[in-house]
Scaffold this active site. Sequence first.
Site, PDB file in Angstrom:
ATOM      1  N   SER A  27       0.849  -1.199   0.000  1.00 19.59           N
ATOM      2  CA  SER A  27       0.000   0.000   0.000  1.00 19.59           C
ATOM      3  C   SER A  27       0.882   1.246   0.000  1.00 19.59           C
ATOM      4  CB  SER A  27      -0.898   0.015   1.229  1.00 19.59           C
ATOM      5  OG  SER A  27      -1.769  -1.094   1.213  1.00 19.59           O
ATOM      6  N   GLY A  83       6.190  -0.474  -0.387  1.00 21.43           N
ATOM      7  CA  GLY A  83       7.018   0.684  -0.066  1.00 21.43           C
ATOM      8  C   GLY A  83       7.419   0.686   1.403  1.00 21.43           C
ATOM      9  N   ALA A  84       7.993   1.787   1.856  1.00 24.52           N
ATOM     10  CA  ALA A  84       8.358   1.938   3.270  1.00 24.52           C
ATOM     11  C   ALA A  84       8.478   3.425   3.575  1.00 24.52           C
ATOM     12  CB  ALA A  84       9.672   1.231   3.573  1.00 24.52           C
ATOM     13  N   ASP A  85       8.386   3.730   4.860  1.00 19.17           N
ATOM     14  CA  ASP A  85       8.577   5.122   5.291  1.00 19.17           C
ATOM     15  C   ASP A  85      10.041   5.401   5.602  1.00 19.17           C
ATOM     16  OD1 ASP A  85       5.748   5.915   5.258  1.00 19.17           O
ATOM     17  OD2 ASP A  85       5.581   4.328   6.746  1.00 19.17           O
ATOM     18  N   GLU A 104       0.068  -5.443   5.885  1.00 18.42           N
ATOM     19  CA  GLU A 104       1.334  -5.450   5.132  1.00 18.42           C
ATOM     20  C   GLU A 104       2.319  -6.425   5.768  1.00 18.42           C
ATOM     21  OE1 GLU A 104       1.452  -0.863   3.442  1.00 18.42           O
ATOM     22  OE2 GLU A 104       2.309  -1.298   5.389  1.00 18.42           O
TER      23      GLU A 104
HETATM   24  C1  5RP Z   1       1.585   2.147   4.238  1.00 18.18           C
HETATM   25  C2  5RP Z   1       3.053   2.052   4.114  1.00 18.18           C
HETATM   26  C3  5RP Z   1       3.690   2.640   2.910  1.00 18.18           C
HETATM   27  O1  5RP Z   1       4.456   1.652   2.294  1.00 18.18           O
HETATM   28  C4  5RP Z   1       4.577   3.758   3.324  1.00 18.18           C
HETATM   29  O2  5RP Z   1       3.800   4.711   4.037  1.00 18.18           O
HETATM   30  C5  5RP Z   1       5.246   4.431   2.123  1.00 18.18           C
HETATM   31  O3  5RP Z   1       4.304   5.096   1.357  1.00 18.18           O
HETATM   32  P1  5RP Z   1       4.666   5.914   0.061  1.00 18.18           P
HETATM   33  O4  5RP Z   1       5.086   4.915  -0.967  1.00 18.18           O
HETATM   34  O5  5RP Z   1       3.396   6.643  -0.280  1.00 18.18           O
HETATM   35  O6  5RP Z   1       5.787   6.874   0.405  1.00 18.18           O
HETATM   36  O7  5RP Z   1       3.726   1.521   4.954  1.00 18.18           O
HETATM   37  O8  5RP Z   1       1.118   1.653   5.468  1.00 18.18           O
END
Ligand code: 5RP
Length: 232
Positions: A27, A83-85, A104
């Site tokens: 997501s 993805g990841a933050d 996730e």
């Molecule tokens: C969602 C997540 C997303 O992977 C994370 O927030 C990264 O999002 P983006 O690709 O919009 O930067 O962990 O729960």
Amino acid sequence: MGSKAKENAARAALNYLEPGMTLGLGSGSTAEIFLELLGLKIAEGFDVRGIPSSQQTADIARAAGIPLIEIDQADHIHLTVDGADEVGPEFTMIKGGGGRLLREKIIANASDLMVCIIDPTKLVETLGAYPLPVEVDPFGYTITAKKVFDVLKNSSEQSPQINLRMTKTGNQPFVTDGGNYIFDCACGAISRVRQIAARLSAVPGVVEHGIFLDLARIVIVGTEEGADILEL
Ligand code: 5RP
């Protein structure tokens, strides 16, 4: 960093696909670009199916023409792309910025391989500049907040701030697909990541936390020009 970097990361992840695979679908905005690209590949006859990690991902995947199955129908998940933050040393990660961390993590943990797709701003030397999302049961959440505070206070250098995530309009708590609340925990540099992860998991009321350990083995860092593949 613009969406070109995210797009290049998502495009490079297509190289890990093989026909017949069951895919965990992450997501967030980078994962959503991957869904669009995957949809184009499927339209050309590529045969895969996906398990979405959120209602939003399910909606986008359906619109992109990706066949979906329920997670409990899958006897095997070959690959998850998400993805990841933040991505730190040993591919420790903070996830959950979009509030989908529980599903996730379930999907990534059940997969043979997780490929993480990010832009370079997500690569960090120490996790924690991004507030750590912690998903909690709404029952007794104020008590759980105090317990989470104690865990983070004893393990981080600065006094943590625990914020209940609210909806965009700001007048009610954000509720996850699983019916839970999210605390966004600003705690500064997390040096003992594994210790904090274990302690958070031990708090009754914590459903899951956004520290992902030993899950991604490949991190694709998209750039404006292409993508760098990092492997453990
Ligand atoms: C969602 C997540 C997303 O992977 C994370 O927030 C990264 O999002 P983006 O690709 O919009 O930067 O962990 O729960």
